[in-house]
Design an enzyme around this catalytic site. Structure first.
Site: not given
Ligand code: XIL
Length: 371
Positions: A176, A217, A253, A284, A286
Site C-alpha cells: 500500500e 501488494n 476487498h 486478500e 473478501d
Molecule cells: C488487517 C487485519 O485483517 C486486521 O486484523 C488488522 O487489525 C488490520 O489489518 N490490507 C492488508 C492487510 O494488507 O494486512 C489488512 O489486514 C487488511 C487490508
C-alpha cells in the site's frame, strides 16, 4: 440449480474474457460441457480441486484462532494449500523493540503450514500501518532508519529460509505505498528514507532469499482507474530499473454494494503486468455485505457475493500469469470486516458455524468446470 445459475454467469463472462485475450487468441476458455450426473460433481474440498488446476489457493490466518479453535485448524488444513499470516508477521507484533524479533506466533503458523503441506506468503515487510511506537515515533537520521529497515527485511526473510527452507515461497515486500489519488503515500519510510525505500526493500529481500517471489501488494487496483495506473507506473519503473520484483498482489476487498471490476478490466490489468514479465495474485479477496438488524445476509446478497468470488477465480485461472488466489480469512467467525466496516460482515466462504456458503460452492464449480 446452483450449478446451472453459475454456468450461466460463467457463459456471460466468456465473451468478455475472450475479448481481453490479446496474445493472438491461443488461450481460450473451454466451452461449458453438459453437466455430468450429480453424483460425480465434487462438493470440495477446495485444495484437491485447486491442485488439479495448478493453483495456489490460500487464505489469511489468525494465529490466535489457529491455536485455540480446533475446528478452525481442521477446516483450514482441509480446504487450503497455502496461508498468509493475517497479522503475525507485521512489524507491530514481530518487533517489540529494535533489538528483538518475536518469531513465536508466526513460527506456529509456518510450522502448521509445513505439517499440512501448505506454502506461506509472508506478509508484510514494509507498510505504513501496524508499526510499533518505536518506529512510528522515529525522528532520526535517514541512514539509521535505512539500516533498521534493511536489517528487519534481511533478518526476517533469512530467518524463514533457514528455519523452514522453501516454506515461505512469496513475500508481500511493500504494501500500500500508493494513495487513492495515485500519489506516493506519506509514511515514516517515505518521509525519512525517501521514495527509494521501495527499490531498496526489494533488493534487501532478494539478497536474503533469491528464490522467493517478491510482490508489491495494494488495494483498489484490480480493475482500472487512476490508482491502478499509478501502481502500474511505479512497478514498471522498478522493472525498468532492474529491481528484483516478481509480481503484483491485488488485495481485492470488495463489497456487494458496489460492482466488482468487470472481467474485461481485470483481464486487461493482469495482462499488462504479463507484458512486462510479472505475475499477479489475488491476495486478500473478501466480499463484505451490508447487514440489516438481524445480521443475516439475504439470498440475493449471497448470490452477488458468490458471483464476485467466482469471477475473480475464473479470471485468475484464465490468464497465464496468475496462479495464486487467496481470501482474507475463510470463516465469518474470524474476519476483520465487522470491526473495520461498521454494519458489514458475512464476507467469507464459510459462515460463523463453518457451514459452506454459496460463494464456496461457486469456487468449487469454477475449479471443476473444465476438468
Ligand atoms: C488487517 C487485519 O485483517 C486486521 O486484523 C488488522 O487489525 C488490520 O489489518 N490490507 C492488508 C492487510 O494488507 O494486512 C489488512 O489486514 C487488511 C487490508
Amino acid at each position: 440449480m446452483m450449478r446451472r445459475l453459475l454456468g450461466l454467469l460463467l457463459l456471460t463472462a466468456i465473451p468478455l474474457l475472450l475479448v481481453g485475450c490479446d496474445s493472438g487468441g491461443t488461450a481460450e476458455l473451454p466451452e461449458e460441457e453438459a453437466d455430468p450426473p450429480d453424483t460425480e460433481e465434487p462438493s470440495g474440498p477446495l485444495r484437491g480441486l485447486a491442485a488439479d488446476r495448478g493453483l495456489t489457493l490460500g487464505t489469511a490466518v489468525d494465529v490466535g484462532a489457529l491455536m485455540n479453535d480446533s475446528q478452525y485448524a481442521d477446516v483450514l488444513a482441509r480446504e487450503f494449500n497455502a496461508v498468509t499470516p493475517e497479522n503475525a508477521m507485521k512489524w507491530n507484533p514481530l518487533r517489540p523493540s529494535r533489538d528483538t524479533f518475536a518469531f513465536e506466533q508466526p513460527d506456529s503458523l509456518v510450522a502448521f503450514a509445513s505439517r499440512n503441506d501448505m506454502s506461506v506468503r509472508g506478509h508484510t515487510l514494509v507498510w505504513h500501518q501496524q508499526l510499533p511506537d518505536w518506529i512510528e515515533n522515529y525522528r532520526g537520521q535517514e541512514d539509521t532508519l535505512k539500516a533498521i529497515l534493511g536489517n528487519h527485511i534481511k533478518t526476517v526473510v533469512n530467518y524463514y529460509e533457514e528455519e523452514y527452507p522453501d516454506q515461505v515461497t512469496r513475500w508481500d515486500v511493500v504494501n500500500e505505498a500508493i494513495n487513492d489519488n495515485g500519489e506516493r503515500r506519506g509514511s515514516i519510510w517515505q518521509e525519512t528514507i525517501g521514495p527509494e525505500y521501495i527499490a531498496l526493500a526489494f533488493q534487501w529481500a532478494n539478497e536474503a532469499n533469491p528464490d522467493a517471489q517478491l510482490y508489491y501488494n495494494d488495494y483498489s487496483i484490480a480493475g482500472g482507474g487512476s490508482k491502478s495506473d499509478a501502481v502500474y507506473d511505479l512497478v514498471s519503473g522498478l522493472v525498468n530499473d532492474g529491481v528484483p520484483i516478481d509480481g503484483v498482489g491485488f488485495q481485492s476487498h470488495l463489497s456487494t454494494e458496489y460492482d466488482a471490476p468487470s472481467d474485461q478490466d481485470l483481464v486487461d490489468n493482469m495482462q499488462q503486468y504479463q507484458s512486462i514479465g510479472l505475475n499477479v495474485a489475488i491476495t486478500e479477496l473478501d466480499v463484505r455485505i451490508p447487514l440489516g438488524s438481524d445480521d443475516e445476509p439475504s439470498n440475493d446478497q449471497l448470490q452477488t457475493q458468490a458471483d464476485y468470488y467466482s469471477r475473480f477465480l475464473n479470471t485468475c485461472l484464465f490468464v497465464s500469469n496468475c496462479s495464486d488466489f487467496r481470501t482474507w480469512g475463510f470463516t465469518d467467525a474470524e474476519s476483520w470486516i465487522p470491526s473495520t466496516y461498521e454494519g458489514y460482515g458475512a464476507a467469507l466462504l464459510f459462515d460463523e458455524q463453518y457451514n459452506k456458503k454459496p460463494a464456496y460452492d461457486a469456487l468449487v464449480d469454477v475449479l471443476y468446470q473444465d476438468e
